[in-house]
Design an enzyme around this catalytic site. Structure first.
Site, PDB file in Angstrom:
ATOM      1  CE  LYS A  27      43.102  45.261  42.186  1.00 44.70           C
ATOM      2  NZ  LYS A  27      41.660  45.407  42.112  1.00 44.70           N
ATOM      3  CE  LYS A  62      42.115  38.403  44.985  1.00 48.49           C
ATOM      4  NZ  LYS A  62      41.246  39.407  45.588  1.00 48.49           N
ATOM      5  CE  LYS A  73      34.616  40.525  41.370  1.00 44.29           C
ATOM      6  NZ  LYS A  73      35.484  41.587  41.835  1.00 44.29           N
TER       7      LYS A  73
HETATM    8  N1  AQP Z   1      40.168  34.189  45.706  1.00 43.47           N
HETATM    9  C1  AQP Z   1      39.504  34.644  46.763  1.00 43.47           C
HETATM   10  N2  AQP Z   1      39.427  33.913  47.892  1.00 43.47           N
HETATM   11  C2  AQP Z   1      38.747  34.374  48.971  1.00 43.47           C
HETATM   12  N3  AQP Z   1      38.107  35.554  48.994  1.00 43.47           N
HETATM   13  C3  AQP Z   1      38.146  36.315  47.880  1.00 43.47           C
HETATM   14  N4  AQP Z   1      37.622  37.525  47.575  1.00 43.47           N
HETATM   15  C4  AQP Z   1      37.946  37.842  46.298  1.00 43.47           C
HETATM   16  N5  AQP Z   1      38.682  36.871  45.751  1.00 43.47           N
HETATM   17  C5  AQP Z   1      38.832  35.900  46.717  1.00 43.47           C
HETATM   18  C6  AQP Z   1      36.817  38.312  48.488  1.00 43.47           C
HETATM   19  O1  AQP Z   1      35.727  38.861  47.756  1.00 43.47           O
HETATM   20  C7  AQP Z   1      35.423  40.148  48.270  1.00 43.47           C
HETATM   21  C8  AQP Z   1      35.209  41.160  47.204  1.00 43.47           C
HETATM   22  O2  AQP Z   1      36.232  41.295  46.373  1.00 43.47           O
HETATM   23  P1  AQP Z   1      36.263  42.510  45.320  1.00 43.47           P
HETATM   24  O3  AQP Z   1      35.521  42.178  44.119  1.00 43.47           O
HETATM   25  O4  AQP Z   1      35.850  43.793  45.963  1.00 43.47           O
HETATM   26  O5  AQP Z   1      37.764  42.668  45.027  1.00 43.47           O
HETATM   27  P2  AQP Z   1      38.880  41.617  44.933  1.00 43.47           P
HETATM   28  O6  AQP Z   1      39.222  41.076  46.269  1.00 43.47           O
HETATM   29  O7  AQP Z   1      39.973  42.308  44.175  1.00 43.47           O
HETATM   30  O8  AQP Z   1      38.214  40.447  44.092  1.00 43.47           O
HETATM   31  P3  AQP Z   1      38.648  39.889  42.690  1.00 43.47           P
HETATM   32  O9  AQP Z   1      37.735  38.797  42.289  1.00 43.47           O
HETATM   33  O10 AQP Z   1      40.129  39.570  42.704  1.00 43.47           O
HETATM   34  O11 AQP Z   1      38.367  41.138  41.798  1.00 43.47           O
HETATM   35  P4  AQP Z   1      39.282  41.873  40.746  1.00 43.47           P
HETATM   36  O12 AQP Z   1      39.778  40.785  39.848  1.00 43.47           O
HETATM   37  O13 AQP Z   1      38.379  42.839  40.056  1.00 43.47           O
HETATM   38  O14 AQP Z   1      40.388  42.574  41.510  1.00 43.47           O
HETATM   39  C9  AQP Z   1      36.510  40.530  49.256  1.00 43.47           C
HETATM   40  O15 AQP Z   1      35.984  40.321  50.563  1.00 43.47           O
HETATM   41  C10 AQP Z   1      37.602  39.540  48.968  1.00 43.47           C
HETATM   42  O16 AQP Z   1      38.380  39.252  50.125  1.00 43.47           O
END
Ligand code: AQP
Length: 329
Positions: free
Chosen positions: A112, A193, A196
């Site tokens: 990040k 991955k 969001k």
């Molecule tokens: N693509 C994915 N496939 C499966 N699981 C996912 N998770 C996120 N993206 C996927 C699961 O969602 C939970 C919460 O995620 P988070 O919002 O705390 O952080 P993250 O994993 O960093 O999710 P994002 O969407 O990628 O957020 P940003 O873009 O803000 O970093 C976790 O249980 C994760 O495994």
């Protein structure tokens, strides 16, 4: 006694199908047999810059999506992380027990922060706050994806370190690897991955995307050269990802999907996948809008926070006592 489960999602954007399949769907199942704490982790979201209006909207939206997906706020504790101030206080205490070298080894921080001119210190100490989130409820199980395993390992080390220095106190948490819940990949790159915070909205399906947008995004999703609908992530990452999504949302197996589309081109498969997704997300969206317009969310979050606070306050008091903080009389 029921095991305690803790998890959270950052309100750092509009939730995606990845968050739903990888996290929320499992939360709903876990609450049947466990004592669950499902937070909206707003203190984690601000480790990267957030627009205030967007943070407020996304926070409410994540909480409402938890409920719309089937998390029952009577059975589970649903709340905002920042409404339970003890997280921040224990987070600081745990930070003081964490070595710089341990944080420097965290791959998520490296990912990040790479290529950025300026990186907030909060992003660096994020794993210490995450450890505090877990330890403050003495959670037994933490549902984690691949990317969070290293943070949970650190949490286990930190719990052990505290127990060693100040006497047995914290439960050392175990990772919970869900039976289902594939890693959902980006629609424009099957090796990344679905996230969001990706600046390209075409790379993800947001849970609140209208039906036509869902259909369009799937029809435009990148697909591998070739024609066959075959599950093989190594050579066909994009079509394999779409097949995983299809399987997760339809209840069909990957083999059943491959059989159904044998000898057909991608077009028909993608068209059907669009419909499968619309059928999955429309009822969820309807419930979501009912919850938002009912005005019930404020009270639900207040109740969830109060229940969580009662547990968190006791743990924090125990920590401070063991560490030698002067009590307030
Ligand atoms: N693509 C994915 N496939 C499966 N699981 C996912 N998770 C996120 N993206 C996927 C699961 O969602 C939970 C919460 O995620 P988070 O919002 O705390 O952080 P993250 O994993 O960093 O999710 P994002 O969407 O990628 O957020 P940003 O873009 O803000 O970093 C976790 O249980 C994760 O495994």
């Amino acid at each position: 006694m029921a095991k305690k489960v803790l998890s959270g999602i950052q309100p750092s954007g509009s939730l995606t199908l990845g968050n739903y399949i990888g996290a929320i769907k499992n939360f709903v199942k876990l609450q049947e047999e466990h004592e669950c704490y499902f937070m909206v982790v707003d203190l984690h979201a601000i480790t990267v810059s957030q627009d205030p209006a967007a943070l407020r909207e996304n926070s409410e939206s994540v909480a409402a999506l938890y409920l719309a997906a089937g998390i029952d706020p009577v059975v589970s504790n649903v709340y905002m992380q920042s409404h339970v101030q003890q997280h921040a206080e224990l987070g600081w205490i745990i930070t003081t027990l964490t070595a710089m070298g341990e944080l420097e080894r965290m791959t998520q921080f490296k990912d990040k922060s790479s290529g950025k001119d300026s990186v907030g210190a909060g992003l660096f100490v994020y794993p210490s706050l995450m450890a505090a989130d877990i330890l403050i409820y003495n959670a037994d199980l933490v549902p984690v994806g691949e990317d969070q395993k290293q943070h949970l390992e650190l949490t286990r080390d930190l719990a052990g370190r505290f127990n060693h220095r100040f006497g047995e106190f914290f439960t050392v948490p175990e990772p919970y690897i869900p039976e289902v819940g594939a890693r959902i990949m980006s629609l424009d790159d099957g090796t990344k991955k679905m996230s969001k915070s990706n600046p390209n909205p075409g790379s993800y399906i947001a849970l609140l995307d209208p039906p036509d947008v869902i259909r369009k995004k799937i029809s435009r999703a990148t697909t591998d050269s070739g024609r066959e609908v075959i599950f093989d992530p190594a050579t066909k990452p994009e079509i394999s990802n779409l097949m995983s999504i299809y399987a997760e949302c339809s209840g069909m197996t990957l083999q059943q999907i491959a059989d159904r589309y044998e000898g057909q081109m991608y077009g028909g498969f993608k068209k059907d996948l669009g419909e499968v997704l619309v059928a999955t997300l429309e009822p969820l969206q309807q419930k979501y809008h009912e919850i938002r317009s009912s005005g019930a969310l404020t009270d639900i979050l207040a109740e969830g926070a109060e229940r969580a606070r009662n547990v968190a306050a006791q743990t924090l008091a125990g920590v401070k006592e063991r560490m030698g903080f002067l009590p307030l009389r």
